[in-house]
Design a protein around this motif. Structure first.
Motif, PDB file in Angstrom:
ATOM      1  N   ALA A 182      26.210  72.888  48.268  1.00  0.00           N
ATOM      2  CA  ALA A 182      27.093  72.867  47.101  1.00  0.00           C
ATOM      3  C   ALA A 182      26.285  73.196  45.849  1.00  0.00           C
ATOM      4  O   ALA A 182      25.080  72.913  45.774  1.00  0.00           O
ATOM      5  CB  ALA A 182      27.747  71.491  46.972  1.00  0.00           C
ATOM      6  N   PRO A 183      26.928  73.779  44.844  1.00  0.00           N
ATOM      7  CA  PRO A 183      26.220  74.128  43.607  1.00  0.00           C
ATOM      8  C   PRO A 183      25.542  72.913  42.981  1.00  0.00           C
ATOM      9  O   PRO A 183      26.133  71.829  42.901  1.00  0.00           O
ATOM     10  CB  PRO A 183      27.338  74.665  42.703  1.00  0.00           C
ATOM     11  N   GLY A 184      24.321  73.090  42.547  1.00  0.00           N
ATOM     12  CA  GLY A 184      23.594  72.039  41.845  1.00  0.00           C
ATOM     13  C   GLY A 184      22.860  71.067  42.738  1.00  0.00           C
ATOM     14  O   GLY A 184      22.119  70.214  42.233  1.00  0.00           O
ATOM     15  N   VAL A 185      23.033  71.173  44.054  1.00  0.00           N
ATOM     16  CA  VAL A 185      22.416  70.201  44.961  1.00  0.00           C
ATOM     17  C   VAL A 185      20.890  70.271  44.889  1.00  0.00           C
ATOM     18  O   VAL A 185      20.208  69.239  44.822  1.00  0.00           O
ATOM     19  CB  VAL A 185      22.905  70.417  46.400  1.00  0.00           C
ATOM     20  N   LEU A 186      20.342  71.472  44.914  1.00  0.00           N
ATOM     21  CA  LEU A 186      18.882  71.594  44.899  1.00  0.00           C
ATOM     22  C   LEU A 186      18.285  71.016  43.620  1.00  0.00           C
ATOM     23  O   LEU A 186      17.232  70.375  43.652  1.00  0.00           O
ATOM     24  CB  LEU A 186      18.472  73.062  45.045  1.00  0.00           C
ATOM     25  N   GLU A 187      18.959  71.237  42.493  1.00  0.00           N
ATOM     26  CA  GLU A 187      18.463  70.710  41.223  1.00  0.00           C
ATOM     27  C   GLU A 187      18.511  69.178  41.193  1.00  0.00           C
ATOM     28  O   GLU A 187      17.706  68.531  40.519  1.00  0.00           O
ATOM     29  CB  GLU A 187      19.280  71.281  40.049  1.00  0.00           C
ATOM     30  N   GLN A 188      19.440  68.585  41.924  1.00  0.00           N
ATOM     31  CA  GLN A 188      19.587  67.132  41.932  1.00  0.00           C
ATOM     32  C   GLN A 188      18.786  66.446  43.041  1.00  0.00           C
ATOM     33  O   GLN A 188      18.670  65.221  43.040  1.00  0.00           O
ATOM     34  CB  GLN A 188      21.061  66.770  42.126  1.00  0.00           C
ATOM     35  N   ALA A 189      18.260  67.227  43.965  1.00  0.00           N
ATOM     36  CA  ALA A 189      17.685  66.644  45.179  1.00  0.00           C
ATOM     37  C   ALA A 189      16.559  65.671  44.891  1.00  0.00           C
ATOM     38  O   ALA A 189      16.512  64.569  45.446  1.00  0.00           O
ATOM     39  CB  ALA A 189      17.202  67.763  46.108  1.00  0.00           C
ATOM     40  N   MET A 190      15.640  66.064  44.024  1.00  0.00           N
ATOM     41  CA  MET A 190      14.490  65.203  43.764  1.00  0.00           C
ATOM     42  C   MET A 190      14.934  63.885  43.123  1.00  0.00           C
ATOM     43  O   MET A 190      14.502  62.804  43.525  1.00  0.00           O
ATOM     44  CB  MET A 190      13.488  65.931  42.880  1.00  0.00           C
ATOM     45  N   ARG A 191      15.812  63.982  42.104  1.00  0.00           N
ATOM     46  CA  ARG A 191      16.290  62.758  41.443  1.00  0.00           C
ATOM     47  C   ARG A 191      17.047  61.877  42.427  1.00  0.00           C
ATOM     48  O   ARG A 191      16.936  60.652  42.381  1.00  0.00           O
ATOM     49  CB  ARG A 191      17.183  63.115  40.254  1.00  0.00           C
TER      50      ARG A 191
END
Length: 204
Positions: A182-191
């Motif tokens: 889903a969009p944005g998942v990679l950007e949120q993964a670490m957090r």
């Protein structure tokens, strides 16, 4: 090979030049093809010259890996300092993933390469342990620095280290781009992972 004006420094230059050439050889042909003969050829020196500093190929590889851990620890230490240990732990996680992203060859050498068996490598052990101790130091701020808490510090350190290692492997692997996330998942993964780690540590 890098040259120096002072002949007394030439052995030091050769020692470091061997490390540079070894990394280049590993990057081009893989660790299995690393040899002192190839390193000498790359440096334009006699086949025997590298043996003055590295008695065997395994000794050279151990020093290459040691310097990877040394650079890794320096990168973790460069995260800055935070009064809140939770913030410090998150910063440490970000630095971990940043190193894996910026230095994929060094990361693989540290964590996916068997240590050379025939070389004595106390310096490699020391620098590898130091990188792990950076995480321990932050967790001692969370749990306390008493002998009774040492087992909990070590358990949480292994838990966090394995979580970040797994995430780094996923994020830098070839499969990640094929998962239709889903969009944005990679950007949120670490957090998200760090948040889950925090929740897990807070649980009874």
């Amino acid at each position: 090979m890098p040259q120096t004006k002072d002949a007394a420094h030439a052995p030091i230059a050769l020692r470091d030049a061997c490390i540079v050439a070894a990394r280049e050889a590993i990057a081009e042909h893989g660790i299995e093809q690393l040899s002192l003969r190839d390193v000498a050829r790359r440096l334009g020196v006699s086949h025997q010259a590298p043996y003055k500093h590295y008695p065997s190929r395994d000794h050279l590889l151990a020093e290459v890996m040691r310097r990877c851990f040394e650079g890794f620890a320096a990168h973790l230490d460069a995260r800055g300092q935070f009064d809140d240990p939770g913030d410090d732990l998150s910063a440490l996680g970000r630095q971990y993933l940043d190193y894996a992203h910026r230095h994929p060859l060094e990361y693989r050498l540290m964590f996916s390469t068997p240590w050379p068996a025939s070389a004595a490598h106390p310096d490699l052990v020391r620098d590898a342990a130091h990188a792990f101790d950076i995480l321990r130091q932050v967790l001692r701020r969370v749990h306390g620095d008493t002998p009774q808490q040492q087992a909990l510090v070590d358990l949480d350190a292994l838990y966090i280290w394995s979580s970040m290692h797994g995430l780094a492997g996923v994020m830098t692997g070839n499969c990640i781009g094929q998962l239709d996330l889903a969009p944005g998942v990679l950007e949120q993964a670490m957090r998200h992972v760090m948040s889950r780690i925090g929740s897990g540590m807070a649980a009874p």
